[in-house]
Write an enzyme that holds these catalytic residues in place. Structure first.
Site, PDB file in Angstrom:
ATOM      1  N   GLY A  17     -56.237 -23.989   2.361  1.00  0.00           N
ATOM      2  CA  GLY A  17     -54.787 -24.087   2.194  1.00  0.00           C
ATOM      3  C   GLY A  17     -54.430 -25.383   1.474  1.00  0.00           C
ATOM      4  O   GLY A  17     -53.421 -26.028   1.769  1.00  0.00           O
TER       5      GLY A  17
ATOM      6  N   GLY B 122     -50.888 -26.201  -0.471  1.00  0.00           N
ATOM      7  CA  GLY B 122     -49.615 -26.226   0.246  1.00  0.00           C
ATOM      8  C   GLY B 122     -48.966 -27.604   0.250  1.00  0.00           C
ATOM      9  O   GLY B 122     -49.506 -28.562  -0.301  1.00  0.00           O
TER      10      GLY B 122
ATOM     11  N   ASP C 266     -58.026 -22.614  -1.859  1.00  0.00           N
ATOM     12  CA  ASP C 266     -56.789 -21.850  -1.621  1.00  0.00           C
ATOM     13  C   ASP C 266     -56.961 -20.489  -2.271  1.00  0.00           C
ATOM     14  O   ASP C 266     -58.029 -20.202  -2.839  1.00  0.00           O
ATOM     15  CB  ASP C 266     -55.563 -22.611  -2.195  1.00  0.00           C
ATOM     16  CG  ASP C 266     -54.310 -22.329  -1.367  1.00  0.00           C
ATOM     17  OD1 ASP C 266     -54.008 -21.145  -1.143  1.00  0.00           O
ATOM     18  OD2 ASP C 266     -53.644 -23.293  -0.934  1.00  0.00           O
TER      19      ASP C 266
ATOM     20  N   ARG D 156     -55.463 -19.423  -4.896  1.00  0.00           N
ATOM     21  CA  ARG D 156     -55.447 -19.566  -6.360  1.00  0.00           C
ATOM     22  C   ARG D 156     -55.790 -21.009  -6.738  1.00  0.00           C
ATOM     23  O   ARG D 156     -55.511 -21.916  -5.948  1.00  0.00           O
ATOM     24  CB  ARG D 156     -54.047 -19.249  -6.910  1.00  0.00           C
ATOM     25  CG  ARG D 156     -53.761 -17.770  -7.027  1.00  0.00           C
ATOM     26  CD  ARG D 156     -52.291 -17.498  -7.304  1.00  0.00           C
ATOM     27  NE  ARG D 156     -51.497 -17.635  -6.075  1.00  0.00           N
ATOM     28  CZ  ARG D 156     -51.392 -16.689  -5.140  1.00  0.00           C
ATOM     29  NH1 ARG D 156     -52.009 -15.540  -5.283  1.00  0.00           N
ATOM     30  NH2 ARG D 156     -50.663 -16.880  -4.051  1.00  0.00           N
TER      31      ARG D 156
ATOM     32  N   ASP E 204     -60.050 -16.873   0.252  1.00  0.00           N
ATOM     33  CA  ASP E 204     -59.075 -16.126   1.038  1.00  0.00           C
ATOM     34  C   ASP E 204     -59.597 -16.225   2.472  1.00  0.00           C
ATOM     35  O   ASP E 204     -60.621 -15.629   2.814  1.00  0.00           O
ATOM     36  CB  ASP E 204     -59.050 -14.664   0.534  1.00  0.00           C
ATOM     37  CG  ASP E 204     -58.192 -13.790   1.434  1.00  0.00           C
ATOM     38  OD1 ASP E 204     -57.761 -14.267   2.505  1.00  0.00           O
ATOM     39  OD2 ASP E 204     -57.978 -12.621   1.062  1.00  0.00           O
TER      40      ASP E 204
ATOM     41  N   TYR F  39     -44.547 -17.083  14.056  1.00  0.00           N
ATOM     42  CA  TYR F  39     -45.308 -18.286  13.671  1.00  0.00           C
ATOM     43  C   TYR F  39     -45.544 -19.162  14.915  1.00  0.00           C
ATOM     44  O   TYR F  39     -46.659 -19.604  15.185  1.00  0.00           O
ATOM     45  CB  TYR F  39     -44.510 -19.038  12.605  1.00  0.00           C
ATOM     46  CG  TYR F  39     -44.963 -20.442  12.291  1.00  0.00           C
ATOM     47  CD1 TYR F  39     -46.208 -20.700  11.741  1.00  0.00           C
ATOM     48  CD2 TYR F  39     -44.101 -21.524  12.507  1.00  0.00           C
ATOM     49  CE1 TYR F  39     -46.596 -21.991  11.430  1.00  0.00           C
ATOM     50  CE2 TYR F  39     -44.476 -22.817  12.195  1.00  0.00           C
ATOM     51  CZ  TYR F  39     -45.728 -23.059  11.655  1.00  0.00           C
ATOM     52  OH  TYR F  39     -46.105 -24.334  11.344  1.00  0.00           O
TER      53      TYR F  39
HETATM   54  C1  AKB Z   1     -41.389 -24.785   9.636  1.00  0.00           C
HETATM   55  O1  AKB Z   1     -40.213 -25.146   9.483  1.00  0.00           O
HETATM   56  O2  AKB Z   1     -41.730 -23.632   9.900  1.00  0.00           O
HETATM   57  C2  AKB Z   1     -42.476 -25.845   9.572  1.00  0.00           C
HETATM   58  C3  AKB Z   1     -42.824 -26.337  10.936  1.00  0.00           C
HETATM   59  C4  AKB Z   1     -41.895 -27.203  11.676  1.00  0.00           C
HETATM   60  O3  AKB Z   1     -43.878 -26.018  11.421  1.00  0.00           O
HETATM   61  N1  AKB Z   1     -42.054 -26.921   8.747  1.00  0.00           N
END
Ligand code: AKB
Length: 317
Positions: free
Chosen positions: A9, A12, A35, A37, A50, A140
């Site tokens: 990654g 990023g 990453d 690409r 990947d 997430y």
């Molecule tokens: C997000 O906003 O999702 C990230 C984080 C706080 O993990 N920047």
């Protein structure tokens, strides 16, 4: 044995800056950036990986005799809500691949970032403690809360030395964030320097924990450098630099650009931010491996504006 680092990654927001710091510290030939690409103009060793492909990670680990892995690839809070099951699949699969490859190849140390997104309404919003109850409200956040427990599991069960920080919003001039809820705090500086007005997707009083890029890179390297015995927290460490709202960052920017204008139009990201802490208690990081932030809102604002001005001027010439 030489330290040879694989960063997954690497293109990023954080990866691109961290790779440079790792190259400076360990030598350009001892850091393999990777990453999905390649990145135009990248200086150093780069491999396309990947991270959903176990075999590809293993191949690179064996080819370069990797000793440490930084796994920075993930789909963040806002973007992750577009397709929750796919986000879960990608975040978890890449994590398991990295942990399994590391276990099977005797990797010395792994860095696995977590996030303030692990917190939800069950945690105090002010000075949220390290061991607060975790009831994340985004996929997430769920993937990171789960990843923290898996980090601890791999440490306890296999002795794999995984270290982790719960990143707040990261602010830097070198790179742009993508898909997060804290992204506004980078965009706002770009608009100010370009002489444009800014439309903020969070309300003016939404206070969130943030950190300046230099601080977060230093924290990550300090955690990875700390003696194994001092790492007592094997889930993840709370970490913070500064907390502010859109109104407060605006007023700081207006000290430099008095005519800078901001309007507010909260969207779906407001709901995500409402579940997150306003400020973080990072005393475990301070006590266990000596963490100390350096940048407050004023210092960060002055640096961001100075650097972005230089960047845009060079770009325009
Ligand atoms: C997000 O906003 O999702 C990230 C984080 C706080 O993990 N920047």
């Amino acid at each position: 044995m030489d330290t040879v680092i694989l960063v997954i990654g690497a293109n990023g927001q954080l990866g691109s800056v961290l790779v440079k710091s790792l190259q400076d510290k360990f030598g350009i030939n001892n850091v393999i950036a990777s990453d999905l690409r390649t990145k135009e103009g990248f200086n150093g060793l780069f491999e396309i990986i990947d991270a959903t492909q176990f075999d590809r990670i293993q191949e690179i680990v064996k080819t370069y005799k990797i000793t440490q892995i930084y796994h920075l690839a993930a789909i963040l809070s806002a973007k992750g809500e577009e397709n929750p099951l796919q986000t879960w699949d990608i975040n978890m699969k890449t994590m398991f691949n990295v942990f399994e490859v590391s276990r099977l190849n005797n990797i010395e140390k792994v860095f696995y970032p977590s996030s303030i997104a692990v917190f939800g309404d069950g945690a105090d919003k002010d000075l949220t403690p390290n061991d607060a109850y975790l009831d994340p409200a985004t996929v997430y956040g769920i993937s990171k809360a789960s990843g923290e427990n898996w980090s601890q599991y791999y440490f306890l069960r296999y002795g794999l030395d995984i270290r982790s920080i719960r990143y707040p919003g990261v602010i830097g001039y070198q790179s742009l964030p993508g898909g997060g809820t804290t992204d506004y705090a980078v965009d706002i500086y770009h608009k100010a320097v370009l002489g444009e007005s800014f439309n903020c997707f969070l309300s003016e009083d939404t206070t969130l924990p943030m950190i300046y890029m230099d601080d977060v890179i230093r924290a990550t390297l300090e955690l990875m450098d700390a003696p194994k015995e001092s790492i007592k927290t094997r889930t993840s460490y709370n970490l913070t630099g500064v907390s502010f709202s859109p109104a407060e960052i605006t007023s700081e920017i207006q000290n430099i650009y008095p005519d800078f204008k901001v309007s507010y139009k909260p969207d779906f990201r407001q709901k995500i931010a409402n579940k997150w802490p306003k400020s973080i208690d990072d005393s475990a990081a301070r006590e266990e491996w000596g963490w100390q932030p350096k940048f407050n809102l004023k210092a960060m604002t002055e640096t961001m504006i100075k650097e972005l001005k230089a960047y845009y001027i060079t770009d325009l010439v």
